[in-house]
Design an enzyme around this catalytic site. Structure first.
Site, PDB file in Angstrom:
ATOM      1  N   ARG A 196      -7.639 -18.801   2.147  1.00  9.16           N
ATOM      2  CA  ARG A 196      -8.241 -18.695   0.814  1.00  9.16           C
ATOM      3  C   ARG A 196      -9.761 -18.636   0.995  1.00  9.16           C
ATOM      4  O   ARG A 196     -10.361 -19.549   1.546  1.00  9.16           O
ATOM      5  CB  ARG A 196      -7.831 -19.864  -0.089  1.00  9.16           C
ATOM      6  CG  ARG A 196      -6.328 -19.856  -0.369  1.00  9.16           C
ATOM      7  CD  ARG A 196      -5.955 -20.673  -1.583  1.00  9.16           C
ATOM      8  NE  ARG A 196      -6.385 -20.062  -2.832  1.00  9.16           N
ATOM      9  CZ  ARG A 196      -6.346 -20.689  -4.006  1.00  9.16           C
ATOM     10  NH1 ARG A 196      -5.925 -21.944  -4.071  1.00  9.16           N
ATOM     11  NH2 ARG A 196      -6.736 -20.085  -5.106  1.00  9.16           N
ATOM     12  N   ASP A 206     -14.900 -24.860  -6.854  1.00 14.47           N
ATOM     13  CA  ASP A 206     -14.446 -24.445  -5.522  1.00 14.47           C
ATOM     14  C   ASP A 206     -15.608 -24.226  -4.571  1.00 14.47           C
ATOM     15  O   ASP A 206     -15.460 -24.356  -3.360  1.00 14.47           O
ATOM     16  CB  ASP A 206     -13.602 -23.184  -5.622  1.00 14.47           C
ATOM     17  CG  ASP A 206     -12.251 -23.529  -6.189  1.00 14.47           C
ATOM     18  OD1 ASP A 206     -12.156 -23.681  -7.424  1.00 14.47           O
ATOM     19  OD2 ASP A 206     -11.312 -23.713  -5.404  1.00 14.47           O
TER      20      ASP A 206
HETATM   21  O1  MRU Z   1      -6.586 -21.660  -7.430  1.00 13.34           O
HETATM   22  P1  MRU Z   1      -6.627 -23.157  -7.443  1.00 13.34           P
HETATM   23  O2  MRU Z   1      -5.511 -23.784  -8.214  1.00 13.34           O
HETATM   24  O3  MRU Z   1      -6.766 -23.726  -6.053  1.00 13.34           O
HETATM   25  O4  MRU Z   1      -7.974 -23.477  -8.227  1.00 13.34           O
HETATM   26  C1  MRU Z   1      -8.368 -24.795  -8.390  1.00 13.34           C
HETATM   27  C2  MRU Z   1      -9.606 -24.925  -9.166  1.00 13.34           C
HETATM   28  O5  MRU Z   1     -10.174 -23.968  -9.642  1.00 13.34           O
HETATM   29  C3  MRU Z   1     -10.190 -26.291  -9.265  1.00 13.34           C
HETATM   30  O6  MRU Z   1     -10.905 -26.440 -10.473  1.00 13.34           O
HETATM   31  C4  MRU Z   1     -11.145 -26.499  -8.088  1.00 13.34           C
HETATM   32  O7  MRU Z   1     -10.508 -26.240  -6.874  1.00 13.34           O
HETATM   33  C5  MRU Z   1     -11.682 -27.864  -8.068  1.00 13.34           C
HETATM   34  S1  MRU Z   1     -10.437 -28.985  -7.575  1.00 13.34           S
HETATM   35  C6  MRU Z   1     -10.918 -30.561  -7.588  1.00 13.34           C
END
Ligand code: MRU
Length: 363
Positions: free
Chosen positions: A90, A242
């Site tokens: 990712r 992220d």
């Molecule tokens: O695609 P995801 O479900 O991994 O996305 C998660 C998010 O966007 C969260 O807001 C981010 O990772 C912060 S988690 C504490």
């Protein structure tokens, strides 16, 4: 945190001290199932398929993935191969690279014969540090919520997007930790949960978490937030991240930016809560420099849910032949962010604010 009154973490070492267990988040909220990762390929698949997700949890899973690789082959070449495999899963979240870099640099200095125990110790340390960081974010963020609660003197309505709760970390969460701590401190609040298309992490995961912790909440369609803000029904927005730039641009789940725009137009404070491992100190301009993950169009054209007979089914929403595009994240410019909450405290979303709170990390 709690599911049906029982405490869980999202990831833990198996009794054999080698394999790694995780909650399978693709099955929630309808089934609580766990999954065992036996090697680094399992870990890479768990991240790519979003069995685990959320920036901090991706980082911890990556670290355990590298430890699993070392357990079967501790050579430099094997470590480099597993590092590359895990990093490619990712691209947007900073925490993955941060955790993999930390592990690899410690391993590079260690004798081959000691690498296995060092790798597990480091991965476990990263997991424990994440728990401590999220708990501290909860304390700092709860202070903000308590201050707004004292000022308004009535039940607060807090809007959140995606899932930045304990399921996105090892425990506590980032955006939801302040909510959990504030509720435990006696604040009367209610959470607006954005469903968060296309994968619906809000409707499936955040709602599931809040239910487990007994926090009053309502799931809303993604397009509802601006309307609620116009009618005075949102006192605060809080989201995770992220990747956050050194200048305070906040990259988070697609749709976050639109909520920040609506919040600014309606004078609603908009906070981002994140551990320092999410900050990418190398970059300043989030729109230009953060790679945005492109996921399968099928997540847009189809939706997964529970049918009346209890079966988990996937159905198609769009006509055959329509194209779909699936940008997984967007960037909210620092100017729209009221403040950033990290394990160190609360600061302005700006280069100066972040540097003042984290002088040792910024340079
Ligand atoms: O695609 P995801 O479900 O991994 O996305 C998660 C998010 O966007 C969260 O807001 C981010 O990772 C912060 S988690 C504490």
């Amino acid at each position: 945190m709690r599911i049906d009154g029982r405490d869980y973490r999202t990831i833990w070492l198996d009794d054999d001290g080698r394999r790694v267990n995780v909650i399978d988040q693709t099955r929630l909220p309808h089934r609580l199932e766990t999954c065992t990762l036996s090697n680094s390929t399992d870990a890479a698949r768990a991240i790519a398929d979003m069995i685990v997700r959320g920036a901090p949890l991706i980082g911890v899973t990556g670290a355990y993935g590298l430890a699993l690789a070392v357990a079967s082959n501790a050579s430099d070449a094997a470590i480099d191969a597993a590092y590359a495999q895990l990093l490619a899963t990712r691209p947007t979240a900073s925490n993955l690279r941060w955790a993999l870099d930390r592990l690899r640099s410690v391993l590079a200095r260690a004798p081959v014969g000691e690498r296995r125990s060092i790798a597990y110790a480091q991965a476990s340390a990263i997991a424990e540090e994440d728990v401590a960081a999220c708990a501290a974010i909860g304390d700092h963020g709860a202070g903000i919520i308590e201050e707004i609660f004292a000022r308004k003197g009535r039940r607060l309505n807090i809007l959140t997007h995606c899932n930045a709760g304990w399921l996105a970390t090892v425990d506590w969460g980032t955006a939801l930790a302040p909510i959990y701590k504030a509720v435990r401190a006696g604040v009367d609040l209610h959470v607006w949960v954005d469903e968060t298309r296309p994968r619906n992490q809000g409707a499936s995961l955040t709602a599931f978490e809040l239910l487990g912790e007994g926090v009053p909440h309502t799931v809303i369609a993604d397009n509802t937030g601006g309307h609620l803000m116009q009618h005075g029904l949102v006192d605060m927005c809080i989201v995770g991240s992220d990747r956050t730039t050194r200048a305070g641009d906040v990259c988070n789940k697609i749709g976050t930016y639109l909520k920040a725009l609506a919040a600014r137009d309606n004078d609603v404070p908009f906070y981002a809560a994140l551990p320092t491992s999410t900050i990418d100190w190398r970059i300043s301009d989030g729109v230009r420099d953060i790679p945005i993950e492109q996921r399968s169009a099928r997540e847009v054209t189809h939706i997964i849910g529970r049918a009346a007979d209890g079966a988990i089914v996937e159905v198609q929403l769009t006509p055959d032949g329509s194209a779909a595009r699936n940008d997984a994240f967007d960037v909210t410019p620092a100017r729209l962010v009221t403040g950033i909450i990290t394990e160190r405290g609360v600061c302005a979303a700006s280069a100066e604010g972040l540097r003042a709170l984290h002088p040792d990390l910024a340079d």
